[in-house]
Design an enzyme around this catalytic site. Structure first.
Site, PDB file in Angstrom:
ATOM      1  N   CYS A  17      51.211  35.137  53.314  1.00  0.00           N
ATOM      2  CA  CYS A  17      51.101  35.968  54.509  1.00  0.00           C
ATOM      3  C   CYS A  17      49.921  36.927  54.398  1.00  0.00           C
ATOM      4  O   CYS A  17      49.401  37.176  53.312  1.00  0.00           O
ATOM      5  CB  CYS A  17      52.393  36.749  54.741  1.00  0.00           C
ATOM      6  SG  CYS A  17      52.920  37.745  53.327  1.00  0.00           S
ATOM      7  N   MET A  77      56.506  33.105  34.928  1.00  0.00           N
ATOM      8  CA  MET A  77      56.396  32.255  36.112  1.00  0.00           C
ATOM      9  C   MET A  77      55.562  32.903  37.205  1.00  0.00           C
ATOM     10  O   MET A  77      55.164  32.243  38.164  1.00  0.00           O
ATOM     11  CB  MET A  77      57.792  31.988  36.697  1.00  0.00           C
ATOM     12  CG  MET A  77      58.707  31.160  35.848  1.00  0.00           C
ATOM     13  SD  MET A  77      60.434  31.343  36.378  1.00  0.00           S
ATOM     14  CE  MET A  77      60.380  30.689  38.037  1.00  0.00           C
ATOM     15  N   HIS A  83      45.210  34.049  40.722  1.00  0.00           N
ATOM     16  CA  HIS A  83      43.984  34.676  41.218  1.00  0.00           C
ATOM     17  C   HIS A  83      42.915  34.944  40.158  1.00  0.00           C
ATOM     18  O   HIS A  83      41.741  34.607  40.380  1.00  0.00           O
ATOM     19  CB  HIS A  83      44.329  35.970  41.957  1.00  0.00           C
ATOM     20  CG  HIS A  83      45.236  35.766  43.129  1.00  0.00           C
ATOM     21  ND1 HIS A  83      46.316  36.580  43.390  1.00  0.00           N
ATOM     22  CD2 HIS A  83      45.233  34.818  44.101  1.00  0.00           C
ATOM     23  CE1 HIS A  83      46.933  36.159  44.475  1.00  0.00           C
ATOM     24  NE2 HIS A  83      46.308  35.085  44.927  1.00  0.00           N
ATOM     25  N   ARG A 196      43.091  43.425  44.973  1.00  0.00           N
ATOM     26  CA  ARG A 196      44.308  43.263  44.168  1.00  0.00           C
ATOM     27  C   ARG A 196      44.296  42.011  43.297  1.00  0.00           C
ATOM     28  O   ARG A 196      44.986  41.969  42.275  1.00  0.00           O
ATOM     29  CB  ARG A 196      45.546  43.247  45.066  1.00  0.00           C
ATOM     30  CG  ARG A 196      45.621  42.071  46.036  1.00  0.00           C
ATOM     31  CD  ARG A 196      46.892  42.138  46.882  1.00  0.00           C
ATOM     32  NE  ARG A 196      46.960  41.083  47.871  1.00  0.00           N
ATOM     33  CZ  ARG A 196      47.459  39.867  47.645  1.00  0.00           C
ATOM     34  NH1 ARG A 196      47.917  39.556  46.439  1.00  0.00           N
ATOM     35  NH2 ARG A 196      47.490  38.965  48.600  1.00  0.00           N
TER      36      ARG A 196
END
Length: 276
Positions: A17, A77, A83, A196
């Protein structure tokens, strides 16, 4: 007070999202099929409601919330592994020149980035297996390779399931998602290393994973390589060589920050690691 509380942790967000308007509007790009959750229950906590079932009610039909036995498995996990390797693979050889458009993040994955991500995931799986051998009664089977995770969690949204790179490139939930960039002048973009993907997923994601692997005695050359580059971009020092002894370890969530220097430290205290 902690003895009377139960902490719930999830392996990831329930959805892919993006924020449209803060506090008002969010665009859900795709639902995960399942979502792992673990409980860290205080030994004096008397639960009055079933946590997993209540969470499922709040989220709705999807994703299906699945009880994972222990919080260490959830940590290994966590999808914060995704990223930083991609950022490193994409930008470590960047020549510093601005780009004319924002490159695709997941759907722009190349073989090198996929190799880095797969290597980091292999190390997390190896860590889980090592812990399971050393700690009786612990089930770490939920820690699976990131490629298998994608096939399980986005099964109906991936069109090419032949390998990790193609699974991510053809995941419809990732349509149009780009690298975090800063516009330095009209139509000129440079990577934003304060986003982030780096600022949170390194100190609160892959550094704790490295810390757990270190306690388990597992070698992590891929994690070390990714963390070393990322910490340079963050102007931090977490890793020195291949050990978490950097001066900025205090800014992370690595177990070593809290004085946990032996594997058994992770499974002792005023809580139940594997509550049922």
């Amino acid at each position: 007070k902690a003895k009377r509380c139960t902490m719930v942790t999830f392996e990831s967000l329930p959805w892919a999202c993006r924020l449209i308007e803060f506090g008002k509007n969010v665009e859900i790009l795709g639902f995960k099929d399942t979502l792992g959750a673990s409980l860290l229950k205080g030994k004096e906590c008397n639960l009055t409601k079933p946590i997993i079932e209540t969470t499922q009610y709040i989220l709705g039909e999807k994703p299906k919330v699945r009880h994972v036995q222990n919080y260490i498995a959830i940590t290994l996990m966590a999808k914060s592994i995704v990223h930083p390797p991609i950022m490193y693979g994409k930008w470590s050889q960047w020549d510093g020149k601005p780009l004319s458009e924002k490159p695709l993040f997941y759907q722009g994955l190349d073989e090198r980035q996929a190799e880095l991500l797969s290597g980091v995931s292999d190390e997390c799986v190896a860590t889980a297996k090592a812990i399971e051998k050393k700690v009786p009664g612990l089930d770490m089977s939920d820690v699976i390779h990131v490629f298998d995770w994608y096939l399980n969690y986005y099964s109906d949204q991936i069109t090419d399931k032949s390998n990790l790179m193609m699974a991510m490139r053809t995941n419809k939930a990732y349509d149009g998602l780009v690298h975090p960039m800063k516009e330095i002048e009209p139509g000129k973009y440079v990577p934003d290393f304060t986003y982030r993907y780096m600022a949170e997923d390194v100190p609160e994601g892959i550094v704790p994973m490295k810390g757990i692997a270190e306690l388990a005695g597992v070698s992590t050359p891929y994690l070390d390589e990714v963390i070393t580059w990322c910490q340079g971009k963050l102007n931090k020092e977490f890793l020195v060589g291949n050990k978490l002894t950097g001066k900025d370890l205090k800014d992370t969530r690595a177990p070593q920050k809290y004085g946990y220097n032996k594997l058994e430290d992770l499974f002792t205290g005023s809580f139940e690691v594997t509550p049922r």
